[in-house]
Write a protein that holds these residues in place. Sequence first.
Motif, mmCIF file in Angstrom:
data_model
loop_
_atom_site.group_PDB
_atom_site.id
_atom_site.type_symbol
_atom_site.label_atom_id
_atom_site.label_comp_id
_atom_site.label_asym_id
_atom_site.label_seq_id
_atom_site.Cartn_x
_atom_site.Cartn_y
_atom_site.Cartn_z
ATOM 1 N N ASN A 1 53.063 57.739 -6.345
ATOM 2 C CA ASN A 1 53.938 58.185 -5.254
ATOM 3 C C ASN A 1 53.319 57.888 -3.892
ATOM 4 O OD1 ASN A 1 56.408 59.731 -4.439
ATOM 5 N ND2 ASN A 1 54.869 61.052 -3.514
ATOM 6 N N GLN B 1 66.995 52.064 6.101
ATOM 7 C CA GLN B 1 66.774 52.146 4.655
ATOM 8 C C GLN B 1 65.363 52.651 4.345
ATOM 9 O OE1 GLN B 1 66.349 48.397 2.545
ATOM 10 N NE2 GLN B 1 67.686 49.130 0.919
ATOM 11 N N GLU C 1 65.047 56.411 4.956
ATOM 12 C CA GLU C 1 65.603 57.222 3.865
ATOM 13 C C GLU C 1 64.649 57.264 2.677
ATOM 14 O OE1 GLU C 1 69.423 55.696 2.921
ATOM 15 O OE2 GLU C 1 70.310 56.179 4.865
ATOM 16 N N LEU C 2 64.066 56.120 2.338
ATOM 17 C CA LEU C 2 63.123 56.083 1.213
ATOM 18 C C LEU C 2 61.888 56.938 1.501
ATOM 19 C CD1 LEU C 2 63.302 52.286 0.329
ATOM 20 C CD2 LEU C 2 64.121 54.172 -1.080
ATOM 21 N N ASP D 1 61.685 59.508 3.550
ATOM 22 C CA ASP D 1 62.068 60.918 3.528
ATOM 23 C C ASP D 1 62.171 61.437 2.102
ATOM 24 O OD1 ASP D 1 62.118 61.044 6.245
ATOM 25 O OD2 ASP D 1 64.292 60.801 6.442
ATOM 26 N N SER D 2 62.727 60.615 1.193
ATOM 27 C CA SER D 2 62.884 61.072 -0.193
ATOM 28 C C SER D 2 61.535 61.273 -0.862
ATOM 29 C CB SER D 2 63.723 60.065 -0.984
ATOM 30 O OG SER D 2 63.025 58.839 -1.127
ATOM 31 N N HIS D 3 60.558 60.401 -0.578
ATOM 32 C CA HIS D 3 59.236 60.546 -1.179
ATOM 33 C C HIS D 3 58.460 61.703 -0.554
ATOM 34 C CE1 HIS D 3 58.933 57.168 -3.973
ATOM 35 N NE2 HIS D 3 59.718 56.512 -3.139
ATOM 36 N N ARG E 1 59.809 64.427 0.531
ATOM 37 C CA ARG E 1 60.353 65.660 -0.062
ATOM 38 C C ARG E 1 59.719 65.964 -1.403
ATOM 39 N NH1 ARG E 1 65.287 63.725 2.221
ATOM 40 N NH2 ARG E 1 65.826 62.697 0.255
ATOM 41 N N ASP E 2 59.314 64.927 -2.134
ATOM 42 C CA ASP E 2 58.643 65.136 -3.421
ATOM 43 C C ASP E 2 57.215 65.626 -3.252
ATOM 44 O OD1 ASP E 2 60.913 64.288 -4.675
ATOM 45 O OD2 ASP E 2 60.249 62.224 -4.909
ATOM 46 N N ASP F 1 76.823 54.132 1.842
ATOM 47 C CA ASP F 1 76.077 53.930 0.591
ATOM 48 C C ASP F 1 77.031 53.898 -0.595
ATOM 49 O OD1 ASP F 1 73.775 53.876 2.021
ATOM 50 O OD2 ASP F 1 73.140 55.921 1.518
#
Length: 591
Positions: free
Chosen positions: A186, A235, A238-239, A241-243, A245-246, A474
């Motif tokens: 990650n 893009q 967004e990627l 931000d998603s990682h 959050r994990d 999207d």
Amino acid sequence: MIRNAFSAMSIDRRFSISVAVALLPVLVLCGRLVVHEWHAYMVADGALYAFQTYRAGLLAIESVSAERGPTNSVLGEDLPIPEARRVSLRRARDESDARIEKLLEMLQAGRCPGCAVELARIQEARNDLASARENVDQLIGLPLAQRRERTLSNAVDRMIKVIPQFAPAIDALAANVVKGDTRALNCLILATLTADLREAAGQLGSHFTATLTAHRTLGEDNQLVIERTEGRIDQLRELIDSHVRDRPTLESTAFDKMNRQYFGEGIAYIAEVRSLASRPGGVAISPAQLADRYVPMMRPITAFRDQVLDLAETEIGHHRSNALGLLAVSGLAAFLLIAILLSMAMLFRRRVIRPLVDATHVIGAIANGDLTAEIPAARYRGEIKAMFNAIGVLKANSVERQQLERERGRLIHELKATAETDFLTHLLNRRAFESRARLSCAERNAAEPELALIMFDIDHFKKINDTYGHATGDHALQLVARLCREICRQSDVVARWGGEEFAVLSRVQDAAQALAVAERLRRRISETRIPFSGGEGFTITASFGVAFASACDSRDVDRLFRRADRLLYQAKEAGRDRIVADPVSVPSANS
């Protein structure tokens, strides 16, 4: 014969041989355990070194990318170039050279035996960088009035094209890290995305260099390139931000500063410059002024990337320390186990076998009438229990090792799939598409001799995002991807080329067959209604470019891509929602 010879031996001798035979598998198992832990430690140690090399690669990419700032500044200055600008450029080049040299040193065979391919790629990138610098130096030796806008754009593009040459080596190093420590996946993905964001942000500023130097209005081609770069930045955000959050631990001051200073102030400043440069007569801003204000806004990106890399290095270092501890424990455990088994065998021999031998002598003596022989006392204990417990421990260790191997294989397979697949549409990504296109181009098929490349782009996609939101945009991309899967054959290669652009590579009997596929796609896209929560939905259209090749090799694939892209933009210039194709007589990709 062997059985008779064994039976004829004394019980003491037979016990010694039996102990030796019984201990041999234990020695083998202990040896395998120690070797396994040693291998695990070496893999973890290699993962740490691969990570350090990977980090050096990202730093080298950052320096080459940052070098474009002072490069763009001097390209916009008239003769004589101010000394401060020359010093800034020289320092940037020195830093790039130092970091590339450090990366090459880390990739040398003595320190990284399996890095020969990566080493060659970085050396090639260094040579291309030197050539691009030579071109820049020639330009800045000319008066500003003699520097043509097209020549300036070409100089900037050559600097930009150096960066992608680092990518295969960086990806290979990241894969080596994951082989040694899957938990770092990650962080590696996030660090790579952040590095890509820094490069895209730098490219966004570089796209203005030629226009600002020439004091001309921003052209339609430049507008299109800027929009695509901004789409790539969105893009990547967004990627990232998603990682993040994990991994809540990454939501730090550096992350907040990046969102505030770059995605807030930096993007707003670029939008302002773009608006001013779109007016007739251009804008009175030099590339140096743009760089002086815009480059500092990108620094929080590298600060956040460094935080991610520090976290990953700490985790990989802990994994290496744990592997070293396991190696020491397994070696000590193996040594103790063998020592205990030998002690038990000797104890058993002394307390059981020797009394049996003595008893045999006593019984023989009594049978011969010697009643003076002394009868020794014997006590029996369950010493053998420890050995079976030890074997149970070894079996449990072997089962655990097999489970770890299966998990490792699964994670590597998932990493490979992730690297080839677009996360939003689940189609192939651009890199995977290019790779398969080169393979298809090299193949020959008498039944389907024509190779058709269909490239299409959703019309006015930015307006869709601005009007209905990125989530609806999207969803529109996902619906188009679904239509591609429904209409195209299983043998066709379908990919999301980037942003709102898609590509289909197909083997066909003739051009008419490919044009029919493109027409079905165009018609189905225009007939499909995109649902929207705030209304009844809307429809979209797409513009298509279709290029053909009867025969080609991997070197001609890029020309085929460029021709299809050119035809696509001809379709857009002709009014959109249409197909523009190669003449049917195109014989190969060389044209």
